[in-house]
Design a protein around this motif. Structure first.
Motif, mmCIF file in Angstrom:
data_model
loop_
_atom_site.group_PDB
_atom_site.id
_atom_site.type_symbol
_atom_site.label_atom_id
_atom_site.label_comp_id
_atom_site.label_asym_id
_atom_site.label_seq_id
_atom_site.Cartn_x
_atom_site.Cartn_y
_atom_site.Cartn_z
ATOM 1 N N ILE A 101 -2.976 -5.508 9.531
ATOM 2 C CA ILE A 101 -3.099 -4.697 8.455
ATOM 3 C C ILE A 101 -3.287 -3.005 9.111
ATOM 4 O O ILE A 101 -2.941 -2.231 8.280
ATOM 5 C CB ILE A 101 -4.225 -5.050 7.416
ATOM 6 N N THR A 102 -4.180 -3.116 9.844
ATOM 7 C CA THR A 102 -4.332 -1.564 10.406
ATOM 8 C C THR A 102 -3.362 -1.087 11.579
ATOM 9 O O THR A 102 -3.425 0.202 11.772
ATOM 10 C CB THR A 102 -5.521 -1.572 11.480
ATOM 11 N N ARG A 103 -2.403 -1.672 11.671
ATOM 12 C CA ARG A 103 -1.169 -1.198 12.549
ATOM 13 C C ARG A 103 -0.121 -0.561 11.662
ATOM 14 O O ARG A 103 -0.107 -0.873 10.419
ATOM 15 C CB ARG A 103 -0.399 -2.401 13.231
ATOM 16 N N PRO A 104 0.541 0.332 12.279
ATOM 17 C CA PRO A 104 1.708 0.861 11.449
ATOM 18 C C PRO A 104 2.633 0.070 10.661
ATOM 19 O O PRO A 104 3.140 -0.724 11.455
ATOM 20 C CB PRO A 104 2.466 1.696 12.443
ATOM 21 N N GLY A 105 2.871 0.486 9.315
ATOM 22 C CA GLY A 105 3.619 -0.333 8.313
ATOM 23 C C GLY A 105 2.989 -1.866 8.095
ATOM 24 O O GLY A 105 3.385 -2.325 7.123
ATOM 25 N N GLY A 106 1.530 -2.025 8.242
ATOM 26 C CA GLY A 106 0.803 -3.069 7.720
ATOM 27 C C GLY A 106 0.592 -2.867 5.921
ATOM 28 O O GLY A 106 0.626 -3.695 5.413
ATOM 29 N N VAL A 107 0.205 -1.595 5.782
ATOM 30 C CA VAL A 107 0.062 -1.727 4.357
ATOM 31 C C VAL A 107 1.376 -1.760 3.616
ATOM 32 O O VAL A 107 1.327 -2.167 2.659
ATOM 33 C CB VAL A 107 -0.606 -0.156 4.035
ATOM 34 N N GLN A 108 2.450 -1.181 4.180
ATOM 35 C CA GLN A 108 3.685 -1.313 3.250
ATOM 36 C C GLN A 108 4.017 -2.548 3.473
ATOM 37 O O GLN A 108 4.574 -3.211 2.128
ATOM 38 C CB GLN A 108 4.752 -0.635 4.002
ATOM 39 N N LEU A 109 3.916 -3.491 4.300
ATOM 40 C CA LEU A 109 4.174 -5.069 4.046
ATOM 41 C C LEU A 109 3.262 -5.613 3.091
ATOM 42 O O LEU A 109 3.685 -6.364 2.475
ATOM 43 C CB LEU A 109 4.132 -5.624 5.870
ATOM 44 N N GLY A 110 2.099 -5.144 3.010
ATOM 45 C CA GLY A 110 1.234 -5.601 2.013
ATOM 46 C C GLY A 110 1.788 -5.422 0.662
ATOM 47 O O GLY A 110 1.596 -6.260 -0.134
ATOM 48 N N TRP A 111 2.456 -4.167 0.647
ATOM 49 C CA TRP A 111 2.919 -3.683 -0.895
ATOM 50 C C TRP A 111 4.068 -4.636 -1.024
ATOM 51 O O TRP A 111 4.472 -4.970 -2.371
ATOM 52 C CB TRP A 111 3.399 -2.318 -0.996
ATOM 53 N N ALA A 112 4.820 -4.985 -0.183
ATOM 54 C CA ALA A 112 6.001 -5.988 -0.249
ATOM 55 C C ALA A 112 5.422 -7.230 -0.781
ATOM 56 O O ALA A 112 6.429 -7.848 -1.682
ATOM 57 C CB ALA A 112 6.855 -6.087 1.190
ATOM 58 N N LEU A 113 4.386 -7.803 -0.112
ATOM 59 C CA LEU A 113 3.802 -9.063 -0.664
ATOM 60 C C LEU A 113 3.405 -8.894 -2.223
ATOM 61 O O LEU A 113 3.810 -9.849 -3.003
ATOM 62 C CB LEU A 113 2.524 -9.540 0.228
#
Length: 116
Positions: free
Chosen positions: A52-64
């Motif tokens: 989650i703290t890596r680049p793109g982690g939050v965006q992957l969370g939004w995809a979920l």
């Protein structure tokens, strides 16, 4: 931010599992398909806790979150649950960043006082 987001993702893990149990009762869906999709989504939610703290982690969370809302087409209650978890995700990211900023400010103040 990591703690708040991980807590939301763990909650989603369980909700996805329960949605799979509900989806199994639909005669139009095969059990193999239901558990393949749910298993992948559950694994994805667990893996996201670590990145989650890596680049793109939050965006992957939004995809979920989008996937959870879209799962409402198979289990109608997931439209509501997906929206609830999307709101929780937003709050986790928003307030988690504020907490991280406050921690950084306090650490900098403590370091400045230790030098003086």
């Amino acid at each position: 931010m990591r703690t708040l987001c991980a807590s939301t993702l763990i909650g989603e893990f369980f909700v996805i599992g329960f949605a799979g149990l509900v989806a199994m009762k639909d005669p139009d869906l095969s059990m193999g398909t239901v558990w393949t999709v749910c298993g992948i989504a559950m694994l994805f939610s667990l893996l996201l806790c670590g990145v989650i703290t890596r680049p793109g982690g939050v965006q992957l969370g939004w995809a979920l979150q989008i996937g959870l809302i879209a799962s409402g087409f198979a289990v109608p209650a997931m439209f509501f649950m997906g929206a609830v978890f999307a709101a929780l995700w937003w709050a986790s990211v928003h307030f988690g960043r504020k907490i991280d900023e406050a921690k950084a400010r306090f650490a900098a103040m403590a370091e400045g006082q230790a030098e003086a």
